[in-house]
Enzyme design. Structure first.
Site, short mmCIF file in Angstrom:
data_model
loop_
_atom_site.label_atom_id
_atom_site.label_comp_id
_atom_site.label_asym_id
_atom_site.label_seq_id
_atom_site.Cartn_x
_atom_site.Cartn_y
_atom_site.Cartn_z
N HIS A 1 5.53 -1.50 -9.29
CA HIS A 1 4.11 -1.09 -9.15
C HIS A 1 3.62 -0.02 -10.04
O HIS A 1 4.49 0.84 -10.04
CB HIS A 1 4.10 -0.75 -7.56
N HIS B 1 7.86 11.02 -4.63
CA HIS B 1 6.70 11.44 -3.51
C HIS B 1 6.71 12.89 -3.35
O HIS B 1 5.83 13.44 -2.55
CB HIS B 1 6.86 10.78 -2.34
N ASP C 1 9.43 6.43 -9.50
CA ASP C 1 8.74 5.68 -8.61
C ASP C 1 7.37 5.43 -9.07
O ASP C 1 6.56 6.00 -8.84
CB ASP C 1 8.95 6.42 -7.46
N ASP D 1 1.09 1.85 -9.42
CA ASP D 1 0.57 3.12 -8.70
C ASP D 1 1.11 4.14 -8.27
O ASP D 1 2.54 3.90 -8.09
CB ASP D 1 -0.43 2.39 -7.68
N GLU E 1 0.76 -0.75 -4.21
CA GLU E 1 2.09 -0.81 -3.32
C GLU E 1 2.18 0.32 -2.45
O GLU E 1 2.74 0.38 -1.05
CB GLU E 1 3.41 -0.67 -4.42
N GLU E 2 1.88 1.58 -2.99
CA GLU E 2 1.72 2.81 -2.12
C GLU E 2 0.68 2.86 -0.95
O GLU E 2 0.68 3.59 -0.16
CB GLU E 2 1.54 4.04 -3.13
#
Length: 864
Positions: free
Chosen positions: A504, A831, A536, A506, A569-570
């Site tokens: 992903h 994150h 990520d 995003d 995805e997030e």
């Protein structure tokens, strides 16, 4: 004043993943300028003694190579000189023109030798391109009418052609009559003939004025391929090339030769040459506008396209290796090769030099107009080399170039990476990653919606340059597109396995607080790259893409690697399932799925993830149906939604910390002895109890994330509506739909017992199933072997407590196993502020992927 949402002001990086390495070597030095600023230079050729230039003026200027003075002009054409070609061993120069003739000149006497008339004569239109085959003594001609024509010049071919022309009564010692240039005024009603005398040529000022003494050869219909392309044939090259700078291979007995042609139909075609003609062998679809220029070196073909791309094609494997973005939407009109350096000449007057690793090592403004032609030439003693360029500014410029040691053009050179706080000298992978990270593709923030789309566009172009065929696939309305890119491996004796890599583009939001540097500017410190998305999931995406690119360039990619990269995805992968179903035919059959979307369990020991928990996200809302109230007025008299919410949430858990939903644990899979032993090993590595790891990974859980209220949130208000976010994590073998419905039923049943006048609303927002890999399958064993061989240690086998919604879905949709290879370390801060990834992990992760793909070449999907 109302809040106004301003559009994103992010500067989208240039899509090129080729590094601009200005310090590698300076641009070539300008030796001399030649020409007339009032005449465009359409074609160029050079030998050790002369520079030949063709333009709109119908003649060919011959410049002395040593004194840079105009020696003479070759005249005879009645149209612009569109192409020039040398037959060095014969001492001939071929010229093709808009007058639909090819003329042959002696490079020694500078006198005419032959006139060559294409089949259909002027019906062939402009003659755009030429290529000489020295082994077969054949000249190939690319025509405006899309035909490909040729004529042999060995004695047998010329004798046979003369017999054919004599037998048909078409033999003529002079040039043919041209219906336009040899015409009379219309009022005379006379047919065109050679006596029209529409041209005044002074023998004293030019060489080669045709006076009727040079044989004319008419190309036979048997030497023509009609509609060889579905567009004008703008360019062609011989393979192997005999041009200066491209290897200049000596002719070998029995060697096969191939003609490469490029056209306005956006294709490059390869033709097998034989004495009797041409047979088409392969066609590449370039998909970036007309193919305007071609050069070949070794077994690599470079095709310059109308929109600023150069396609790098491998002849041996018949695959697209790379796509270089020179400058978007600026035509690449000429290409030249000097050993390992590629020179691209563009319509904006710029010339760029590219290394064998596709890095831009020089860029300069060479002309004040469109660069239309170029050629590399060497001196008679072969001690000096030059790049000669011509443009519509009327000038020919001679640039001194220094050949480098011959590199293997199919290798991607690794450049050492030096990381400091202030400067990052990057290889292709880290350079591309720095651009990728600079786009703040935060899917949870509507103000970054355009950034997400730009990230998708950039990634599509990046994958394309690295050698993939790429496209964007729409999802839902206003949704971020999927990026689909396929690296096509070399076809072997067996069907190629097809591996889907999921990721992903995003990222989660990155508020500046807590960050030591700008989260959207990659910075290097102490062996780590910092930036939002580096671990990520943008870093792993670029590592896998560069691994595939390197294998492709080495002709070692034996699988098809299909990239499927989403942009939401997030935020729960909205529209992902529907988009896959709609576009499944474009993705094709898949034999295995690979992802890299998590981190190791420790700092120093590589891992493979073989399990993920599933998740059920829900929203619970209790409302009174009346506005917010003042607690000093209505407190104690009104049934408060907050009390109902507290009581309701309390029913979800029992006193032992277990989920109180009926039958919740009925189908939870019990741990095997092998799993218990595995947890004991991991406990020793992490210094955490095995029970803690088990509770995180293989046991279900319930979480209340937040409780929100209506109104101003001050201490005197009774909120009229209270909302809670609740999630369940599920494990094998719990059924996702059953658990989701059980949560809803339990909440409604418990609330009914309250007999409250308030109203309850429960919604399931999004779900993801659990996933458990097959540790005994051949794909998992291949990945485990690749990790072991790269790191020289057995990888730890771990599970994750989180969820990746797309993986269990893709596994079911394509009916194949999924594999999860984390690249980052446990302290990568995904994150969180200061997200990072180790350069060593990134590099070794790329190497693991290369090893895995190489092993996977021999894994075949079972036959049905």
């Amino acid at each position: 004043m109302a809040n106004v949402s301003l559009p994103s002001t992010t500067v989208v990086p240039h899509p090129s993943v080729s590094r601009p390495i200005r310090s590698a070597a300076p641009p070539p030095r300008l030796l001399h300028s030649l020409g007339d600023e009032n005449r465009s230079v359409l074609s160029l050729m050079a030998n050790a003694n002369h520079i030949f230039t063709g333009g709109q003026g119908k003649d060919i200027a011959v410049w002395d190579r040593h004194t840079f003075t105009l020696k003479t002009s070759l005249r005879g054409h009645n149209g612009s000189i569109l192409a020039l070609e040398l037959a060095e061993e014969k001492g001939w120069l071929f010229s093709a023109s808009g007058d639909s003739t090819v003329r042959v000149w002696s490079t020694v006497t500078l006198l005419p030798v032959y006139i060559l008339n294409p089949y259909l004569e002027t019906g062939a239109g402009d003659l755009f391109s030429l290529a000489w085959n020295p082994a077969m003594q054949i000249i190939y001609i690319g025509c405006q009418n899309t035909s490909l024509q040729w004529q042999g010049f060995c004695k047998f071919q010329l004798d046979r052609r003369a017999e054919e022309q004599c037998g048909s009564g078409t033999s003529t010692p002079t040039r043919k009559v041209h219906k336009f240039f040899d015409s009379y005024p219309q009022y005379t009603h006379r047919p065109a003939d050679l006596q029209a005398n529409n041209f005044s040529v002074s023998p004293s000022t030019s060489q080669g004025a045709f006076v009727g003494t040079n044989p004319s050869i008419n190309i036979s219909a048997t030497n023509v391929i009609d509609s060889a392309h579905f567009g004008y044939i703008y360019c062609m090259a011989l393979l192997p090339s005999t041009r200066e700078g491209t290897g200049h291979l000596a002719q070998k007995p029995g060697q096969n030769y191939y003609l490469v042609t490029g056209s306005g139909d956006e294709t490059v075609k390869i033709w097998c040459c034989n004495p009797s003609g041409l047979n088409m062998m392969h066609s590449f679809d370039c998909q970036h506008g007309a193919v305007l220029s071609i050069v070949a070196s070794g077994e690599t073909i470079y095709a310059g396209c109308q929109d600023g791309h150069v396609k790098v094609l491998d002849f041996e494997t018949l695959t697209l290796v790379r796509s270089i973005i020179v400058q978007e939407n600026v035509d690449v009109l000429s290409l030249s090769i000097m050993q390992s350096d590629l020179y691209t000449c563009s319509a904006n007057g710029h010339i760029q030099r590219w290394s064998s690793s596709f890095d831009c090592t020089a860029s300069w403004q060479a002309h004040d107009g469109i660069v239309l032609s170029s050629v590399v030439s060497c001196s008679s003693d072969r001690k000096s080399f030059c790049l000669i360029t011509g443009a519509n500014d009327g000038f020919v410029k001679v640039w001194a170039i220094i050949p480098k040691a011959e590199d293997n053009l199919s290798q991607l050179r690794e450049v050492s990476t030096l990381i400091s706080d202030s400067d990052v000298t990057q290889d292709t992978m880290t350079y591309a990653l720095s651009k990728f990270v600079s786009i703040p593709s935060v899917s949870s923030d509507p103000s970054h919606r355009e950034d997400c789309r730009q990230a998708a566009i950039w990634l599509k172009k990046g994958l394309n340059q690295l050698g993939a065929q790429s496209a964007l696939l729409p999802t839902h309305e206003a949704g971020s597109p999927l990026v689909l890119g396929t690296f096509h491996g070399t076809q072997g004796k067996h069907p190629k396995p097809r591996i889907l890599f999921y990721g992903h583009y995003d990222v989660i939001s990155a508020p500046p607080k807590g960050w030591d540097t700008d989260p959207f500017v990659v910075s290097g410190r102490n062996g780590y790259l910092y930036g939002r998305g580096v671990t990520d999931d943008k870093g792993p995406i670029m590592a896998v893409a560069c691994a595939a690119a390197e294998l492709l360039q080495n002709r070692a990619l034996g699988v098809d690697l299909v990239f499927l990269i989403e942009g939401e995805e997030e935020t729960g992968s909205t529209g992902f399932v529907d988009a896959i179903k709609e576009h499944k035919h474009l993705i094709g059959n898949i034999d295995a799925i690979l992802l890299s979307n998590s981190t190791w369990i420790s700092e120093h020991h590589p891992c493979i993830t073989y399990g993920l928990r599933g998740v059920v996200h829900s929203t619970v809302e209790i409302a009174s149906g009346v506005p917010d109230l003042h607690s000093g007025v209505e407190g104690g008299a009104a049934p408060e939604p907050m009390f109902d919410m507290i009581r309701l949430l309390a029913t979800l858990m029992c006193g032992e910390g277990k989920v109180a939903i009926p039958d919740f644990y009925n189908h939870v899979r019990h741990q095997t002895e092998a799993e218990k032993q595995l947890y004991d090993v991991l406990s020793n590595v992490t210094q955490k109890p095995a029970s803690v790891l088990s509770s995180r990974w293989s046991e279900p859980s319930l979480t209340v994330h937040n409780i929100d209220v209506s109104g101003p949130r001050n201490s005197t208000v009774i909120p009229g509506k209270v909302t809670a976010k609740v999630s369940l994590r599920i494990v094998p073998d719990q059924d996702l739909e059953t658990i989701a419905q059980s949560l809803v039923n339990h909440l409604r049943g418990s609330f009914d017992k309250f007999r409250s006048p308030n109203q309850l609303s429960v919604s399931i927002d999004r779900t993801a199933d659990w996933w458990l890999g097959n540790l005994d399958g051949p794909w998992f064993k291949a990945l485990k072997t690749a990790v072991h061989d790269e790191w020289n240690v057995e990888p730890l086998l771990i599970r994750e407590g989180g969820s990746v919604p797309s993986i269990p879905y893709l596994e079911k949709e394509f009916g194949c196993p999924a594999l999860h290879l984390p690249l980052g370390q446990s302290t990568d801060q995904a994150h969180l502020p200061n997200e990072r990834i180790s350069l060593n992990n990134l590099a070794k992760g790329k190497s693991v992927i290369k090893r895995f793909l190489s092993i996977a070449t021999n894994l075949h999907a079972p036959t049905e």
